[in-house]
Design a protein around this motif. Structure first.
Motif, short mmCIF file in Angstrom:
data_model
loop_
_atom_site.label_atom_id
_atom_site.label_comp_id
_atom_site.label_asym_id
_atom_site.label_seq_id
_atom_site.Cartn_x
_atom_site.Cartn_y
_atom_site.Cartn_z
N ASP A 191 4.33 7.06 4.01
CA ASP A 191 4.45 8.44 3.44
C ASP A 191 4.76 8.28 1.93
OD1 ASP A 191 4.59 10.85 2.61
OD2 ASP A 191 6.15 11.72 4.39
N PRO A 192 3.61 8.23 1.08
CA PRO A 192 3.75 8.14 -0.37
C PRO A 192 4.53 8.97 -1.01
CG PRO A 192 1.67 7.79 0.21
CD PRO A 192 2.16 8.49 1.44
N ARG A 193 4.47 10.22 -0.66
CA ARG A 193 5.27 11.42 -1.25
C ARG A 193 6.87 11.16 -1.02
NH1 ARG A 193 7.74 15.85 0.57
NH2 ARG A 193 7.97 17.84 -1.11
N ALA A 194 7.12 10.81 0.11
CA ALA A 194 8.72 10.46 0.61
C ALA A 194 8.78 9.09 0.16
CB ALA A 194 9.00 10.95 2.19
N ARG A 195 7.95 8.19 -0.05
CA ARG A 195 8.43 7.09 -0.39
C ARG A 195 8.90 6.24 0.79
NH1 ARG A 195 6.62 5.75 -5.08
NH2 ARG A 195 7.52 3.54 -5.19
N ARG A 196 8.70 6.57 2.09
CA ARG A 196 9.05 5.88 3.42
C ARG A 196 7.94 4.91 4.00
NH1 ARG A 196 11.62 10.36 6.84
NH2 ARG A 196 12.72 8.67 7.76
N ALA A 197 8.19 4.08 4.61
CA ALA A 197 7.32 3.32 5.38
C ALA A 197 7.77 2.63 6.87
CB ALA A 197 6.82 1.81 4.43
N TRP A 198 7.06 2.35 7.69
CA TRP A 198 7.24 2.07 8.93
C TRP A 198 6.17 0.99 9.48
CZ3 TRP A 198 6.83 6.77 7.29
CH2 TRP A 198 8.15 7.77 7.24
N ARG A 199 6.94 0.10 10.13
CA ARG A 199 6.18 -1.05 11.09
C ARG A 199 6.46 -0.54 12.32
NH1 ARG A 199 4.65 -7.47 11.31
NH2 ARG A 199 2.74 -7.09 12.63
N THR A 224 9.31 -1.55 -6.22
CA THR A 224 7.95 -2.45 -6.38
C THR A 224 7.38 -3.04 -4.88
OG1 THR A 224 9.08 -3.24 -8.51
CG2 THR A 224 7.45 -4.67 -7.44
N GLU A 225 8.24 -3.11 -4.00
CA GLU A 225 7.75 -3.42 -2.72
C GLU A 225 6.96 -2.44 -2.14
OE1 GLU A 225 11.58 -6.46 -1.74
OE2 GLU A 225 11.50 -4.19 -0.75
N PHE A 226 7.34 -1.26 -2.21
CA PHE A 226 6.73 -0.13 -1.85
C PHE A 226 5.15 0.14 -2.37
CE2 PHE A 226 5.41 4.26 -1.12
CZ PHE A 226 5.68 4.72 -0.04
N GLU A 227 5.17 -0.12 -3.70
CA GLU A 227 4.03 0.09 -4.50
C GLU A 227 3.05 -0.72 -4.20
OE1 GLU A 227 5.24 0.55 -8.74
OE2 GLU A 227 6.06 2.52 -8.11
N LEU A 228 3.63 -2.09 -4.27
CA LEU A 228 2.67 -3.35 -3.66
C LEU A 228 2.34 -2.87 -2.29
CD1 LEU A 228 1.55 -6.11 -4.16
CD2 LEU A 228 3.81 -7.11 -3.56
N LEU A 229 3.07 -2.71 -1.29
CA LEU A 229 2.64 -2.52 0.10
C LEU A 229 1.33 -1.36 0.17
CD1 LEU A 229 2.59 -3.24 3.05
CD2 LEU A 229 4.63 -1.69 3.28
N GLU A 230 1.88 -0.20 -0.55
CA GLU A 230 0.64 0.89 -0.69
C GLU A 230 -0.52 0.52 -1.20
OE1 GLU A 230 0.31 5.40 -2.49
OE2 GLU A 230 2.35 4.12 -3.23
N LEU A 231 -0.34 -0.54 -2.35
CA LEU A 231 -1.87 -0.81 -2.94
C LEU A 231 -2.52 -1.46 -1.90
CD1 LEU A 231 -3.70 -1.16 -5.27
CD2 LEU A 231 -2.27 -3.21 -5.81
N LEU A 232 -1.99 -2.39 -1.01
CA LEU A 232 -2.48 -3.29 0.12
C LEU A 232 -2.93 -2.48 1.19
CD1 LEU A 232 -0.06 -6.48 0.02
CD2 LEU A 232 -2.31 -6.41 -0.79
N VAL A 233 -2.16 -1.38 1.52
CA VAL A 233 -2.67 -0.32 2.62
C VAL A 233 -3.85 0.28 2.15
CG1 VAL A 233 -2.03 1.65 3.96
CG2 VAL A 233 -0.34 -0.34 3.80
#
Length: 253
Positions: free
Chosen positions: A165-173, A183-192
């Motif tokens: 969820d880019p707006r909330a800056r949350r991620a799940w596996r 930085t980790e979030f932005e890198l993962l978002e780019l890859l996704v």
């Protein structure tokens, strides 16, 4: 208005040289010699960016970083370190630092990394409602309200068993929420967003840091390695794959 830099470095020669260079570059600099003073100055007047030496007597740079992040301070932090081992760099990232420069460094590299950090902060504040309530870089939650809300499927990205969820800056596996730095979030978002597409090093550096640090830099490899530690699960396939001599790709299955 000039950007403000809080510089903490116990080596007097390095501190004075870097303070002068940053001032000539147009920054307004507050330079201190130890971590305790850095914390006091950060509390009394929030700078635009912090530059912290890792190894300082008493309270070191890592402790300053941890303390500020624990308080909810998301000010970008650039670490200065003479430690070159990957584990040492990971310790800085785990403490909540956004980037690091290895000593001895070229002052132009420091300038480039500061510009990249400030650009990312500007983009985040421009694109995030109530940016002042944003989370620390050690958390993916953008606001206290978002942290307790269920993600909105309409605004989520999904690929390879990941949900973001880019707006909330949350991620799940799967059902597990990931604790990612900015930085980790932005890198993962780019890859996704580019699942199945091999992204070369230059493209990733440009999109995440706004600057290509060249073929000798290990910066990207360190971040990918740390992101893998948080993503990968025993017995499950590795999500971020290395394409030797090219870059990285997020692949399904």
């Amino acid at each position: 208005m000039p950007r403000t830099v809080l510089l903490a470095e116990d080596d007097r020669a390095i501190r004075h040289a870097l303070e002068r260079a940053l001032t000539l570059e147009g920054y307004r600099v507050t330079a201190v010699a130890d971590g305790a003073e850095a914390l006091a100055r950060a509390h009394s007047g929030r700078p635009d960016v912090l530059v912290l030496d890792v190894m300082m007597p008493g309270i070191d740079g890592l402790q300053v970083c941890r303390e500020l992040r624990a308080e909810g301070d998301a000010t970008p932090i650039l670490m200065l370190t003479a430690l070159v081992e990957t584990a040492d760099r990971i310790a800085g990232l785990d403490a909540g630092a956004d980037d690091y420069v290895v000593k001895p460094f070229d002052v132009e590299e420091v300038f480039a990394r500061l510009r990249a950090l400030l650009r990312r902060t500007d983009r985040a504040e421009a694109g995030t409602p109530n940016a002042s309530a944003a989370s620390t870089s050690t958390s993916t939650s953008a606001t206290s309200a978002d942290a307790h809300e269920e993600p909105d499927p309409a605004r989520c990205l999904e690929a390879a068993g990941l949900r973001m969820d880019p707006r909330a800056r949350r991620a799940w596996r799967g059902g597990r929420e990931l604790e990612l730095t900015r930085t980790e979030f932005e890198l993962l978002e780019l890859l996704v967003r580019n699942v199945g597409i091999v992204l070369d090093h230059s493209t990733i550096y440009d999109r995440i840091w706004g600057y290509d640090f060249g073929p000798g830099s290990k910066n990207l490899a360190v971040y990918v390695g740390y992101l893998r530690r948080k993503l990968d699960q025993p017995g499950a396939p590795q999500l971020i794959q290395t394409v030797r001599g090219v870059g990285y790709v997020l692949r399904e299955g």
